[in-house]
Write a protein that holds these residues in place. Structure first.
Motif, PDB file in Angstrom:
ATOM      1  N   ARG A  18      39.155  -0.231  24.991  1.00  0.00           N
ATOM      2  CA  ARG A  18      39.151   0.248  23.599  1.00  0.00           C
ATOM      3  C   ARG A  18      37.899   1.082  23.317  1.00  0.00           C
ATOM      4  O   ARG A  18      37.977   2.173  22.763  1.00  0.00           O
ATOM      5  CB  ARG A  18      39.222  -0.925  22.630  1.00  0.00           C
ATOM      6  N   GLY A  21      38.046   4.365  25.159  1.00  0.00           N
ATOM      7  CA  GLY A  21      39.020   5.247  24.513  1.00  0.00           C
ATOM      8  C   GLY A  21      38.434   5.916  23.280  1.00  0.00           C
ATOM      9  O   GLY A  21      38.603   7.121  23.070  1.00  0.00           O
ATOM     10  N   GLU A  22      37.707   5.120  22.494  1.00  0.00           N
ATOM     11  CA  GLU A  22      37.051   5.683  21.298  1.00  0.00           C
ATOM     12  C   GLU A  22      36.037   6.748  21.716  1.00  0.00           C
ATOM     13  O   GLU A  22      35.933   7.808  21.099  1.00  0.00           O
ATOM     14  CB  GLU A  22      36.281   4.589  20.523  1.00  0.00           C
ATOM     15  N   ALA A  25      37.789   9.848  22.858  1.00  0.00           N
ATOM     16  CA  ALA A  25      38.382  10.557  21.713  1.00  0.00           C
ATOM     17  C   ALA A  25      37.313  11.397  21.008  1.00  0.00           C
ATOM     18  O   ALA A  25      37.551  12.563  20.654  1.00  0.00           O
ATOM     19  CB  ALA A  25      39.012   9.556  20.746  1.00  0.00           C
ATOM     20  N   LYS A  89      42.801   7.755  22.635  1.00  0.00           N
ATOM     21  CA  LYS A  89      42.404   6.339  22.552  1.00  0.00           C
ATOM     22  C   LYS A  89      43.145   5.474  23.562  1.00  0.00           C
ATOM     23  O   LYS A  89      42.745   4.341  23.829  1.00  0.00           O
ATOM     24  CB  LYS A  89      42.620   5.814  21.135  1.00  0.00           C
ATOM     25  N   ASP A  90      44.236   5.993  24.129  1.00  0.00           N
ATOM     26  CA  ASP A  90      44.979   5.241  25.149  1.00  0.00           C
ATOM     27  C   ASP A  90      44.573   5.629  26.571  1.00  0.00           C
ATOM     28  O   ASP A  90      45.209   5.217  27.538  1.00  0.00           O
ATOM     29  CB  ASP A  90      46.491   5.489  24.999  1.00  0.00           C
ATOM     30  N   LYS A  93      43.885   2.630  28.670  1.00  0.00           N
ATOM     31  CA  LYS A  93      44.745   1.467  28.433  1.00  0.00           C
ATOM     32  C   LYS A  93      45.599   1.221  29.672  1.00  0.00           C
ATOM     33  O   LYS A  93      46.307   2.133  30.149  1.00  0.00           O
ATOM     34  CB  LYS A  93      45.641   1.760  27.220  1.00  0.00           C
TER      35      LYS A  93
END
Ligand SMILES: [Zn+2]
Length: 199
Positions: A18, A21-22, A25, A89-90, A93
């Protein structure tokens, strides 16, 4: 495209995806360059560990076209099912990552919500696809619902499953497989084709 059973997310990735990803981004919003993406490391693990775990799930085959590393044209890469530029953001993941050959990777940031995801519970080859045994091409399953046929068509198009000589390659692979006495299918490309086509 064969069904994939996804294993548990690696702990080192789960802890950080997470946050990473932030960060990606924010970086992408600033640079707008997908080439500025980097795999990250935690607990001494990173890209190589991901390739290893993703390879185990597919027995080292491309998640989409099923080309194997023993095949002539494979280069192992990690694909972001939802492209990292459109869904930053993914980008780290676990459920968004797939082992992928160089050819399938060439869809770049093309994406459609109807694209079929091979590890989804509801996915199976038969539900969506059929094979033209004369040409070696994949076709949508005509008995499927119009929506499901549409998904199959989009998947064939975006991953170019009938391009780059793949239909011929599949037929050749099946021919070679049938001539061998010891048939270790995981050493072959296009297992979905061989499994359904062998005599
Ligand atoms: Zn591929």
């Amino acid at each position: 495209m064969e069904k994939i059973e996804r294993t548990e997310a690696p702990g080192w990735l789960n802890e950080k995806w997470r946050q990473w990803g932030e960060e990606w981004a924010a970086k992408y919003a600033e640079t707008r360059k997908s080439s500025s993406f980097q795999w990250r490391r935690n607990e001494n693990k990173g890209h190589d560990d991901l390739v290893k775990k993703l390879s185990t799930m597919t027995q080292h085959h491309c998640s989409y076209c099923d080309a194997s590393p023993m095949g002539p044209r494979i280069r192992c890469t990690i694909d972001h099912f939802k492209p990292k530029t459109r869904f930053p953001k993914d980008a780290y993941k676990w459920e968004n990552l797939f082992l992928c050959c160089g050819l399938c990777q060439e869809r770049y940031d093309a994406f459609d919500e109807r694209l079929l995801k091979p590890d989804r519970d509801s996915y199976s080859f038969e539900k969506y696809f059929d094979i033209d045994w004369v040409t070696g091409e994949l076709k949508p399953n005509r008995d499927a619902s119009p929506e499901d046929q549409e998904s199959a068509i989009i998947t064939i198009k975006l991953f170019r499953l009938n391009d780059n000589g793949k239909p011929d390659d599949r037929r050749e692979e099946l021919e070679v497989f049938e001539k061998l006495e010891t048939r270790e299918i995981d050493k072959f490309s296009y297992r979905f084709f061989i499994k359904r086509g062998q005599i």
